[in-house]
Design a protein around this motif. Structure first.
Motif, short mmCIF file in Angstrom:
data_model
loop_
_atom_site.label_atom_id
_atom_site.label_comp_id
_atom_site.label_asym_id
_atom_site.label_seq_id
_atom_site.Cartn_x
_atom_site.Cartn_y
_atom_site.Cartn_z
N ALA A 110 -2.26 -3.26 8.32
CA ALA A 110 -1.88 -1.92 8.81
C ALA A 110 -0.40 -1.65 8.59
CB ALA A 110 -2.23 -1.79 10.29
N GLU A 111 0.43 -2.66 8.76
CA GLU A 111 1.87 -2.49 8.54
C GLU A 111 2.19 -2.32 7.06
OE1 GLU A 111 3.64 -4.95 12.35
OE2 GLU A 111 2.88 -6.07 10.62
N VAL A 112 1.46 -3.00 6.20
CA VAL A 112 1.65 -2.83 4.75
C VAL A 112 1.24 -1.41 4.36
CG1 VAL A 112 0.87 -3.56 2.46
CG2 VAL A 112 1.37 -5.28 4.21
N ILE A 113 0.14 -0.94 4.89
CA ILE A 113 -0.31 0.43 4.60
C ILE A 113 0.74 1.43 5.06
CG2 ILE A 113 -2.03 2.20 5.18
CD1 ILE A 113 -4.09 -0.15 5.28
N ARG A 114 1.30 1.22 6.25
CA ARG A 114 2.34 2.10 6.78
C ARG A 114 3.57 2.08 5.86
NH1 ARG A 114 3.07 -0.25 11.57
NH2 ARG A 114 1.04 0.47 12.23
N ARG A 166 -4.29 3.64 -2.30
CA ARG A 166 -5.24 3.49 -1.19
C ARG A 166 -6.68 3.49 -1.70
NH1 ARG A 166 -6.23 0.82 2.54
NH2 ARG A 166 -7.00 1.75 4.41
N ALA A 167 -7.00 4.40 -2.63
CA ALA A 167 -8.34 4.45 -3.20
C ALA A 167 -8.62 3.16 -3.97
CB ALA A 167 -8.48 5.66 -4.12
N ARG A 168 -7.61 2.64 -4.61
CA ARG A 168 -7.77 1.43 -5.42
C ARG A 168 -8.05 0.19 -4.56
NH1 ARG A 168 -3.84 -0.55 -10.18
NH2 ARG A 168 -4.20 -2.76 -9.94
N VAL A 169 -7.37 0.05 -3.43
CA VAL A 169 -7.52 -1.17 -2.63
C VAL A 169 -8.61 -1.08 -1.56
CG1 VAL A 169 -5.14 -1.87 -2.99
CG2 VAL A 169 -5.73 -0.60 -0.93
N SER A 170 -9.07 0.10 -1.25
CA SER A 170 -10.10 0.25 -0.21
C SER A 170 -11.39 -0.42 -0.64
CB SER A 170 -10.35 1.73 0.09
OG SER A 170 -9.21 2.30 0.67
N ARG A 186 0.92 11.22 -3.85
CA ARG A 186 -0.18 10.97 -4.80
C ARG A 186 -0.26 9.49 -5.17
NH1 ARG A 186 -5.06 11.51 -5.82
NH2 ARG A 186 -5.62 11.43 -8.00
N SER A 187 0.88 8.84 -5.31
CA SER A 187 0.88 7.40 -5.60
C SER A 187 0.22 6.62 -4.47
CB SER A 187 2.30 6.89 -5.81
OG SER A 187 2.88 7.48 -6.94
#
Length: 87
Positions: free
Chosen positions: A39-43, A58-62, A52-53
């Motif tokens: 969660a902290e990495v996502i933040r 996010r779409a790539r790692v989900s 957009r990046s």
């Protein structure tokens, strides 16, 4: 709630972003190396990347198996089961 951890400098932040983009480094490994949870990495990624990046990342790692060691182990365990139906 715990204290939010942040990278101590720009070099560490760049290293974390690089690890997050890498397909071969799981969130568990990032946490082990840096102390930052998924969660902290996502933040951090949301704060550091252009909108957009971030969306592309996010779409790539989900749901990507290599980014989630637990999912990868579960997948491999299921695939090695002889009762697993072939597709």
């Amino acid at each position: 709630m715990g204290r939010k951890r942040q990278p101590s400098n720009d070099n560490q932040q760049r290293d974390i972003i690089g690890m997050a983009w890498s397909d071969r480094i799981s969130f568990e490994e990032i946490e082990k190396d840096t102390g930052l949870t998924e969660a902290e990495v996502i933040r951090l990624m949301r704060r550091s990347l252009k909108r957009r990046s971030f969306q592309v990342w996010r779409a790539r790692v989900s749901g990507r198996l290599t980014k989630h060691r637990r999912l990868l182990k579960q997948f491999l365990r299921t695939r090695s089961n002889p009762d697993y139906p072939e597709r």
